[in-house]
Design an enzyme around this catalytic site. Sequence first.
Site, PDB file in Angstrom:
ATOM      1  CG  ASN A  29      81.876  77.947  -1.659  1.00  0.00           C
ATOM      2  OD1 ASN A  29      82.266  77.137  -0.822  1.00  0.00           O
ATOM      3  ND2 ASN A  29      80.615  77.995  -2.055  1.00  0.00           N
ATOM      4  CD  GLU A  31      75.710  73.212   0.386  1.00  0.00           C
ATOM      5  OE1 GLU A  31      75.429  73.064  -0.826  1.00  0.00           O
ATOM      6  OE2 GLU A  31      76.484  74.064   0.812  1.00  0.00           O
ATOM      7  CB  CYS A  76      76.008  75.526  -3.693  1.00  0.00           C
ATOM      8  SG  CYS A  76      77.621  74.758  -3.563  1.00  0.00           S
ATOM      9  CD  GLU A 100      75.642  71.508   6.655  1.00  0.00           C
ATOM     10  OE1 GLU A 100      76.690  71.454   7.303  1.00  0.00           O
ATOM     11  OE2 GLU A 100      75.590  71.908   5.475  1.00  0.00           O
TER      12      GLU A 100
END
Length: 466
Positions: free
Chosen positions: A144, A242, A276, A445
């Site tokens: 994505n 993630e 997301c 992150e």
Amino acid sequence: MDANPSDPHTAERNELLQVLNPATEEPVATVPAATPADVDAAVARAATAQRGWAAAAPADRARLLRRFAAVVDDHVEELARLEVTEAGHTIGNARWEAGNVRDLLDFSAGGVERLNGRQIPVAGGLDITILEPLGVVGVIAPWNFPMPIAAWATAPALAAGNAVLLKPAETTPLTALRLAELALEAGLPEGLFQVLPGTGPVAGNALVEHPGVAKIVFTGSTRVGKSIMAKCAGQVKRVTLELGGKSPNIVFADADLEAAAAAAPMSFLDNSGQDCCARTRILVQRSAYDRFMELLTPAIEEIVVGDPADERTQMGPLISRAQLDRVRSYVPDDLPGVRGKAPEGPGFWFPPTVLTGLSEDAPCAVEEVFGPVAVVLPFEDEADAIRLANATEYGLSGSIWTRDVGRALRASRAVRAGNLSVNSHSSVRYWTPFGGYQQSGLGRELGPDALTAFTETKNVFISTEA
């Protein structure tokens, strides 16, 4: 497969990955898929390169990373056009993504000479901590956001003195392969940053299970993330995950409704909803519901969906036929709501869609659709808003719209999510931490501590006793 990677016949036995343009469904490239033998050879090369990289002076590592950033900057337009072709991203978004890789390399380079340990007061001597690189890091990137998410791990891992093996998604390997070429052009050592296109069950699994890989960074579905975590546990291998999201967009009655409604469409339509962090649950206080929908409806209907290479386009296609079928399965034609326009003919197109009148436990309201689909749900008061916002297994992102500062702070503390915005839909900045609660992931992150996530802390005590 146990073939020798130096065997010239090995490549003939590699599966080929076909890359399609999602806007046209036309093939644009074929790429050999890495085998377990290829992964094994890559780990060996990376381990050798990493030892020399870690031993280099910090200033030299920083200088090379800045040079890598400069080379990426010289190729931003090329990388962006490649992203449009393989991922269907709008050209504006793709330019931002290539620029984000450049910025992450610059930001991480600035941390190389600031990766400091500590001096801890103790009796009888001196105690210090030293931050040392892990070794070889495996990065499994999604389709994505192929470029920026790959860089989220790659840039700080390299800056901390590690080697990186990047496995891009099967559908989007082209920008990753080009970045590896640019790294060599910038002067990074051979073997330090390698790209291994391949399938998850083969190349991805080989990377996860390889004993020479010290850490895995994975971005993708919660289901696959759990599987990777379980495999890493067998080796006590470090992991950052993630994963999915079902983020709320909470609009209180005292908010600037015009601003909230104007911002709402792209909060879940950016990248065709394949994000997301997409705010796919729009929660609106009941007393403001009708006015908000009056404002939102034309905003959805006016979204420009089309050729992602066109500067005017706001939303492109979905990534694949499988993803299009998945999104369609969540949105039967008889569901009430607002629908925008999308092209007909070739391409994986789905119109911007806002569903109304659904129960709060409807599949579209609780499951991650990963497409340009949002659900609008009314709430009564602040407590009800928090209840609805937290009625999910995820906890990645979200937004709160209100003019009341106290309410904004209370709601920010109460919503269980790793990244929240007030009167905004911003989720990701490379200089601030990013990650999720609950089923949305593990670890953080980006931000000022990004490099330390790729280090071991060594404690050294030096006795001063005579």
